[in-house]
Design a protein around this motif. Sequence first.
Motif, PDB file in Angstrom:
ATOM      1  N   LEU A  21       0.893  -1.101  -0.009  1.00 35.20           N
ATOM      2  CA  LEU A  21       0.053  -0.030  -0.029  1.00 35.20           C
ATOM      3  C   LEU A  21       0.801   1.362  -0.089  1.00 35.20           C
ATOM      4  CD1 LEU A  21      -2.784  -0.743   2.507  1.00 35.20           C
ATOM      5  CD2 LEU A  21      -3.169  -0.644  -0.039  1.00 35.20           C
ATOM      6  N   SER A  22       1.922   1.235   0.891  1.00 36.53           N
ATOM      7  CA  SER A  22       2.830   2.393   0.963  1.00 36.53           C
ATOM      8  C   SER A  22       3.390   2.611  -0.438  1.00 36.53           C
ATOM      9  CB  SER A  22       3.913   2.184   1.781  1.00 36.53           C
ATOM     10  OG  SER A  22       3.276   2.072   3.205  1.00 36.53           O
ATOM     11  N   TRP A  23       3.942   1.568  -1.161  1.00 38.62           N
ATOM     12  CA  TRP A  23       4.630   1.954  -2.521  1.00 38.62           C
ATOM     13  C   TRP A  23       3.576   2.247  -3.521  1.00 38.62           C
ATOM     14  CZ3 TRP A  23       9.152   3.052  -4.105  1.00 38.62           C
ATOM     15  CH2 TRP A  23      10.413   2.738  -3.575  1.00 38.62           C
ATOM     16  N   LEU A  24       2.753   1.546  -3.419  1.00 41.67           N
ATOM     17  CA  LEU A  24       1.475   1.996  -4.698  1.00 41.67           C
ATOM     18  C   LEU A  24       1.202   3.394  -4.545  1.00 41.67           C
ATOM     19  CD1 LEU A  24      -0.350  -1.661  -4.888  1.00 41.67           C
ATOM     20  CD2 LEU A  24       1.365  -0.669  -6.572  1.00 41.67           C
ATOM     21  N   LEU A  25       0.463   3.565  -3.385  1.00 38.08           N
ATOM     22  CA  LEU A  25      -0.028   4.871  -3.203  1.00 38.08           C
ATOM     23  C   LEU A  25       1.087   6.032  -3.451  1.00 38.08           C
ATOM     24  CD1 LEU A  25      -2.571   4.190  -0.238  1.00 38.08           C
ATOM     25  CD2 LEU A  25      -2.974   4.687  -2.405  1.00 38.08           C
ATOM     26  N   SER A  26       2.099   5.693  -2.926  1.00 39.97           N
ATOM     27  CA  SER A  26       3.356   6.675  -3.395  1.00 39.97           C
ATOM     28  C   SER A  26       3.390   6.919  -4.660  1.00 39.97           C
ATOM     29  CB  SER A  26       4.373   6.672  -2.497  1.00 39.97           C
ATOM     30  OG  SER A  26       5.243   5.399  -3.077  1.00 39.97           O
ATOM     31  N   CYS A  48      14.833  -0.932   2.979  1.00 39.64           N
ATOM     32  CA  CYS A  48      16.477  -0.750   2.919  1.00 39.64           C
ATOM     33  C   CYS A  48      17.010  -1.357   4.391  1.00 39.64           C
ATOM     34  CB  CYS A  48      16.665   0.604   2.922  1.00 39.64           C
ATOM     35  SG  CYS A  48      15.860   1.413   4.652  1.00 39.64           S
ATOM     36  N   SER A  49      18.218  -1.492   4.441  1.00 39.67           N
ATOM     37  CA  SER A  49      19.102  -1.807   5.513  1.00 39.67           C
ATOM     38  C   SER A  49      19.051  -0.846   6.540  1.00 39.67           C
ATOM     39  CB  SER A  49      20.609  -2.163   5.236  1.00 39.67           C
ATOM     40  OG  SER A  49      21.443  -2.362   6.148  1.00 39.67           O
ATOM     41  N   PRO A  50      18.632  -1.185   7.734  1.00 45.48           N
ATOM     42  CA  PRO A  50      18.494  -0.131   8.873  1.00 45.48           C
ATOM     43  C   PRO A  50      20.037   0.373   9.303  1.00 45.48           C
ATOM     44  CG  PRO A  50      17.946  -2.357   9.804  1.00 45.48           C
ATOM     45  CD  PRO A  50      18.061  -2.411   8.312  1.00 45.48           C
ATOM     46  N   GLU A  51      20.993  -0.287   8.897  1.00 53.03           N
ATOM     47  CA  GLU A  51      22.306   0.323   9.334  1.00 53.03           C
ATOM     48  C   GLU A  51      22.593   1.580   8.709  1.00 53.03           C
ATOM     49  OE1 GLU A  51      21.982  -2.986   8.295  1.00 53.03           O
ATOM     50  OE2 GLU A  51      21.897  -3.903  10.228  1.00 53.03           O
ATOM     51  N   ARG A  66      10.364  12.979  21.153  1.00 49.21           N
ATOM     52  CA  ARG A  66      11.591  13.428  20.482  1.00 49.21           C
ATOM     53  C   ARG A  66      11.472  13.573  19.127  1.00 49.21           C
ATOM     54  NH1 ARG A  66      16.772   9.734  21.596  1.00 49.21           N
ATOM     55  NH2 ARG A  66      17.859  11.789  20.728  1.00 49.21           N
ATOM     56  N   PRO A  67      11.838  14.962  18.607  1.00 49.49           N
ATOM     57  CA  PRO A  67      11.498  14.970  17.161  1.00 49.49           C
ATOM     58  C   PRO A  67      12.324  14.002  16.204  1.00 49.49           C
ATOM     59  CG  PRO A  67      12.663  17.001  18.219  1.00 49.49           C
ATOM     60  CD  PRO A  67      12.766  15.865  19.252  1.00 49.49           C
ATOM     61  N   VAL A  68      11.251  13.662  15.287  1.00 54.13           N
ATOM     62  CA  VAL A  68      11.791  12.547  14.258  1.00 54.13           C
ATOM     63  C   VAL A  68      11.859  13.242  12.799  1.00 54.13           C
ATOM     64  CG1 VAL A  68      10.551  10.896  15.300  1.00 54.13           C
ATOM     65  CG2 VAL A  68       9.390  11.877  13.850  1.00 54.13           C
ATOM     66  N   SER A  69      12.813  12.619  11.866  1.00 51.79           N
ATOM     67  CA  SER A  69      12.912  13.228  10.660  1.00 51.79           C
ATOM     68  C   SER A  69      12.778  11.704   9.786  1.00 51.79           C
ATOM     69  CB  SER A  69      14.334  13.804  10.587  1.00 51.79           C
ATOM     70  OG  SER A  69      14.390  14.892  11.086  1.00 51.79           O
ATOM     71  N   PRO A  70      11.540  11.769   9.363  1.00 52.43           N
ATOM     72  CA  PRO A  70      11.361  10.520   8.445  1.00 52.43           C
ATOM     73  C   PRO A  70      12.623  10.357   7.406  1.00 52.43           C
ATOM     74  CG  PRO A  70       9.359  11.403   9.013  1.00 52.43           C
ATOM     75  CD  PRO A  70      10.346  12.514   9.360  1.00 52.43           C
ATOM     76  N   PHE A  71      12.909   9.173   7.091  1.00 55.19           N
ATOM     77  CA  PHE A  71      13.935   8.943   5.943  1.00 55.19           C
ATOM     78  C   PHE A  71      13.227   8.815   4.731  1.00 55.19           C
ATOM     79  CE2 PHE A  71      16.410   6.253   3.441  1.00 55.19           C
ATOM     80  CZ  PHE A  71      17.667   6.655   3.553  1.00 55.19           C
ATOM     81  N   PRO A  72      13.773   9.572   3.727  1.00 56.23           N
ATOM     82  CA  PRO A  72      13.053   9.538   2.394  1.00 56.23           C
ATOM     83  C   PRO A  72      13.558   8.177   1.623  1.00 56.23           C
ATOM     84  CG  PRO A  72      14.876  11.073   2.216  1.00 56.23           C
ATOM     85  CD  PRO A  72      14.792  10.592   3.719  1.00 56.23           C
ATOM     86  N   ILE A  73      12.580   7.371   1.319  1.00 57.01           N
ATOM     87  CA  ILE A  73      12.610   5.922   0.275  1.00 57.01           C
ATOM     88  C   ILE A  73      12.600   6.507  -1.099  1.00 57.01           C
ATOM     89  CG2 ILE A  73      11.772   3.642  -0.301  1.00 57.01           C
ATOM     90  CD1 ILE A  73      13.137   4.175   2.648  1.00 57.01           C
ATOM     91  N   SER A  74      11.738   7.437  -1.280  1.00 54.53           N
ATOM     92  CA  SER A  74      11.364   7.881  -2.760  1.00 54.53           C
ATOM     93  C   SER A  74      10.963   9.503  -2.323  1.00 54.53           C
ATOM     94  CB  SER A  74      10.425   7.109  -3.343  1.00 54.53           C
ATOM     95  OG  SER A  74       9.198   7.150  -2.896  1.00 54.53           O
ATOM     96  N   GLN A  75      10.791   9.965  -3.456  1.00 53.86           N
ATOM     97  CA  GLN A  75      10.134  11.390  -3.430  1.00 53.86           C
ATOM     98  C   GLN A  75       8.659  11.412  -2.613  1.00 53.86           C
ATOM     99  OE1 GLN A  75       9.356  13.375  -7.111  1.00 53.86           O
ATOM    100  NE2 GLN A  75       8.000  14.957  -6.147  1.00 53.86           N
ATOM    101  N   ASN A  76       7.854  10.522  -2.525  1.00 53.27           N
ATOM    102  CA  ASN A  76       6.642  10.436  -2.037  1.00 53.27           C
ATOM    103  C   ASN A  76       6.555   9.427  -1.001  1.00 53.27           C
ATOM    104  OD1 ASN A  76       5.312  12.784  -3.461  1.00 53.27           O
ATOM    105  ND2 ASN A  76       5.000  11.063  -5.120  1.00 53.27           N
ATOM    106  N   LEU A  77       7.477   8.813  -0.525  1.00 52.86           N
ATOM    107  CA  LEU A  77       7.428   7.710   0.453  1.00 52.86           C
ATOM    108  C   LEU A  77       8.608   7.936   1.466  1.00 52.86           C
ATOM    109  CD1 LEU A  77       6.477   5.043   1.807  1.00 52.86           C
ATOM    110  CD2 LEU A  77       7.767   3.894   0.063  1.00 52.86           C
ATOM    111  N   HIS A  78       8.224   7.969   2.665  1.00 53.85           N
ATOM    112  CA  HIS A  78       9.235   8.215   3.810  1.00 53.85           C
ATOM    113  C   HIS A  78       9.014   7.142   4.924  1.00 53.85           C
ATOM    114  CE1 HIS A  78       9.559  12.950   2.826  1.00 53.85           C
ATOM    115  NE2 HIS A  78      10.023  11.983   1.750  1.00 53.85           N
TER     116      HIS A  78
END
Length: 143
Positions: A21-26, A48-51, A66-78
Motif C-alpha cells: 500500500l505504501s509503495w503503490l499509493l506513493s 532498506c538496511s537499517p544500518e 523526541r523530534p523525528v525526521s522521516p527517511f526518504p525512500i522515494s520522493q513521496n514515500l518516507h
Amino acid sequence: MVISVASVKGGTGKTTLTYALSWLLSEEGKKILAVDFDPQGNLTFSFCSPESLPPDAATSRLFQTRPVSPFPISQNLHLLFSDGQLYSYEVRGTVSELKSPSFSLRPLKANYDLIFIDTPTSLRPLTKAALIASDAVIAVADP
C-alpha cells in the motif's frame, strides 16, 4: 490520516500489505509515511538496511516525544524505521509512553496524505500504542 495494519495472528501478510500500500499509493502521487512499530523490523528491511538510516528516523523517538525526521525512500514515500529500543516499550512501556506516539505523530499528519503503521503480532503494548495513535485500522486475517 493514520492507519494501523494489525492482526493478532502472525503470517497474515500485514507487513506485506503495509509495504505494498505504501509503495503503490506513493507511486500514485500520494505522500506516504510508513512507520515500523514491530521490533523485528520486517517493514524496515523491506525498504532498506537499517544500518544506513539516521538515528532521528527511528520509531522509538515517537515514544520519547523526541523530534523525528522521516527517511526518504522515494520522493513521496518516507520511513520511520524499527530499532532495538522498541523492545523496551514492548516489555515495560508505561501508559504515558504508549500514548506518546499519538501526540508525536500529530504534527507529521500535515505533511502526509496517509501514515501507515505496521504493528507487531498480538495485542501487546506496541500494538496498543499504534491503535491509540490511529484514525483507522486495517485488520488482516487469514481467509
